[in-house]
Design an enzyme around this catalytic site. Sequence first.
Site, mmCIF file in Angstrom:
data_model
loop_
_atom_site.group_PDB
_atom_site.id
_atom_site.type_symbol
_atom_site.label_atom_id
_atom_site.label_comp_id
_atom_site.label_asym_id
_atom_site.label_seq_id
_atom_site.Cartn_x
_atom_site.Cartn_y
_atom_site.Cartn_z
ATOM 1 N N GLY A 197 -16.824 6.458 9.950
ATOM 2 C CA GLY A 197 -16.414 7.645 9.724
ATOM 3 C C GLY A 197 -15.127 8.464 10.590
ATOM 4 O O GLY A 197 -14.222 9.052 10.107
ATOM 5 N N SER A 211 -25.951 11.776 4.963
ATOM 6 C CA SER A 211 -25.608 11.576 3.625
ATOM 7 C C SER A 211 -26.151 10.080 3.468
ATOM 8 O O SER A 211 -26.302 9.334 4.398
ATOM 9 C CB SER A 211 -24.215 11.681 3.139
ATOM 10 O OG SER A 211 -23.600 10.649 3.868
ATOM 11 N N GLY A 212 -26.520 9.566 2.074
ATOM 12 C CA GLY A 212 -26.857 8.227 1.866
ATOM 13 C C GLY A 212 -25.862 7.961 0.872
ATOM 14 O O GLY A 212 -25.026 8.690 0.124
ATOM 15 N N ARG A 213 -25.762 6.444 0.678
ATOM 16 C CA ARG A 213 -24.551 6.001 -0.121
ATOM 17 C C ARG A 213 -25.172 4.382 -0.616
ATOM 18 O O ARG A 213 -25.953 3.868 0.058
ATOM 19 C CB ARG A 213 -23.313 5.946 0.104
ATOM 20 C CG ARG A 213 -23.132 4.746 1.547
ATOM 21 C CD ARG A 213 -21.785 5.332 2.223
ATOM 22 N NE ARG A 213 -22.149 6.736 3.152
ATOM 23 C CZ ARG A 213 -22.838 6.774 4.060
ATOM 24 N NH1 ARG A 213 -23.461 6.083 4.638
ATOM 25 N NH2 ARG A 213 -23.097 8.269 4.415
ATOM 26 N N ASP A 247 -28.202 0.878 11.343
ATOM 27 C CA ASP A 247 -26.703 1.065 10.737
ATOM 28 C C ASP A 247 -25.793 0.732 11.710
ATOM 29 O O ASP A 247 -24.851 0.144 11.582
ATOM 30 C CB ASP A 247 -26.532 2.382 10.126
ATOM 31 C CG ASP A 247 -26.895 3.582 11.051
ATOM 32 O OD1 ASP A 247 -27.129 3.362 12.245
ATOM 33 O OD2 ASP A 247 -26.800 4.703 10.450
ATOM 34 N N THR A 248 -26.165 0.791 13.008
ATOM 35 C CA THR A 248 -25.333 0.357 14.212
ATOM 36 C C THR A 248 -25.112 -1.128 14.284
ATOM 37 O O THR A 248 -24.058 -1.589 14.544
ATOM 38 C CB THR A 248 -25.635 1.031 15.244
ATOM 39 O OG1 THR A 248 -25.592 2.354 15.306
ATOM 40 C CG2 THR A 248 -24.378 0.793 16.463
ATOM 41 N N ASN A 282 -25.086 5.969 23.997
ATOM 42 C CA ASN A 282 -25.081 6.873 22.901
ATOM 43 C C ASN A 282 -24.054 8.306 23.277
ATOM 44 O O ASN A 282 -24.610 8.657 24.483
ATOM 45 C CB ASN A 282 -26.452 7.611 22.473
ATOM 46 C CG ASN A 282 -27.094 6.411 21.421
ATOM 47 O OD1 ASN A 282 -26.897 5.414 21.534
ATOM 48 N ND2 ASN A 282 -27.644 7.242 20.523
ATOM 49 N N THR A 300 -21.799 10.619 13.066
ATOM 50 C CA THR A 300 -22.691 11.874 13.844
ATOM 51 C C THR A 300 -22.746 11.526 15.099
ATOM 52 O O THR A 300 -22.533 12.199 15.996
ATOM 53 C CB THR A 300 -24.060 11.973 12.904
ATOM 54 O OG1 THR A 300 -23.793 12.354 11.555
ATOM 55 C CG2 THR A 300 -24.557 13.226 13.613
ATOM 56 N N ALA A 302 -27.354 10.251 8.680
ATOM 57 C CA ALA A 302 -28.058 11.292 9.046
ATOM 58 C C ALA A 302 -27.676 12.462 8.131
ATOM 59 O O ALA A 302 -28.535 13.412 8.359
ATOM 60 C CB ALA A 302 -27.883 11.679 10.592
#
Length: 482
Positions: free
Chosen positions: A402, A17-19, A237-238, A296, A259, A15
């Site tokens: 993270g 950043s991207g990589r 992504d989860t 969540n 996030t 949400a």
Amino acid sequence: MSGGVKSYAAVDLGASSGRVMVGRVGPDSLELTEAHRFANRPVRVPEGLRWDVLALYRGVLDGLRAAGQADSVGIDSWAVDYGLLDADGALLGNPVHYRDARTEGVAEKVWATVPATELYAATGIQYAPFNTLYQLVAARGTRQFAHAERLLLVPDLLAYWLTGEQGTELTNASTTQLVDPRTRDWSSEVADRLGIDLGLFAPLRQPGDPAGFLRPEVLEETGLTGPVPVTAVGSHDTASAVAAVPADGERFAYICTGTWSLAGLELAAPVLTEESRAANFTNELGLDGTVRYLRNIMGLWLLQECVRAWGDPDLGALLREASAVPALRSVVDAGDATFLAPGRMPERIAEACRALGQPVPESRAEITRCILDSLALAHRRAIEDAQRLAGHPVDVVHIVGGGTRNTLLCQLTADACGLPVVAGPTEAAALGNVLAQARAHGLAGDLADARRLLVRTQQLTRYEPRGDAARWRAAEARLTTR
């Protein structure tokens, strides 16, 4: 690649950043390196909050160039949001951000047609105001929606631009609140009752399915030599992060941190009881026929917003100061939707403490400690509730993502849960993405084999519970007896 090692490019969009990561996988090796990282900055325009999806695509292309030659590419991202295409396949405006206000009050309109109890029994998805289902109802009647011929969830939209092929990956589709978790297919009953045309969606894909090849124009722009296949992964992504939980056996809970905090269990079947709905647990689909049974929680968004409001002070120093603040002095409900919107987060946390009759945190360190204590408490509640509702006891909690870098949060979670916490890997979503590609290309076995490879190759840190569990129970009582 030489020596039986293959290289996989994992596009992992969060949400903020991207990589693009490069995973090199061999029979007994797994190495992950970062090729390119880029910001994900939403834009507020007159009509609302939007994702800058063209900037994200630019970041993906730059990342693929930086990653170099790959045996496959996979894409994962956050859930629920989508782009609409016209009959020519052109994007009809930037995708709406899930924090946009357009879905306010929409759920009540949906429930008037399909009551919340029936919706949960059919789809197993928890209530969240931004679920795709509510977004679609909110979009009805707009000129953009009237011209839409295709809906692609964000990772599928990027895969379409890379390959020209359209599909809807299943783990992400399950977050739309339009999939039956028992059949692992669309719920035509829910869609029909709400007048949603399932023909808007491209055909479903499973993780591991082929998703086309990079287009010649993409090869030219990235400097890669074709053919380069794109492989469907757990594109939520989860789903990819849970696939990368380095667990042994079934008696584990997980918390995917970032996030959001997504805390729960991996199950073989969904839990669709009314008690589960009332506890706001969701049944999202995972790899290998699994169900991600989770809640969540607002997550490190609370701290991220405070840090932003404070002008981005040194986070390490802030956490050290917070560790010296007395524990559990003030706590808030970290799952409360009042914290969903951006802005004024320090003041809103103080206001919540005041409303609960607790000491109001004033310094940055006190507010930070309140947030971390509150997150650990929310983790505790989610994991205890999940075990009870699913009848699935656990012996260990795995934290991935993270939040593994936040040693104070990891220790507080162990203390709150009264269970050992194993923290790592940090880049779990990218690793799950890479492993799904490796499996599709014959370099990894089932989920258990992939997890054993993670245990052998990734740095993990164990935290043992300490302190008095009664203090956490008392803190929880402050939130449940208000």
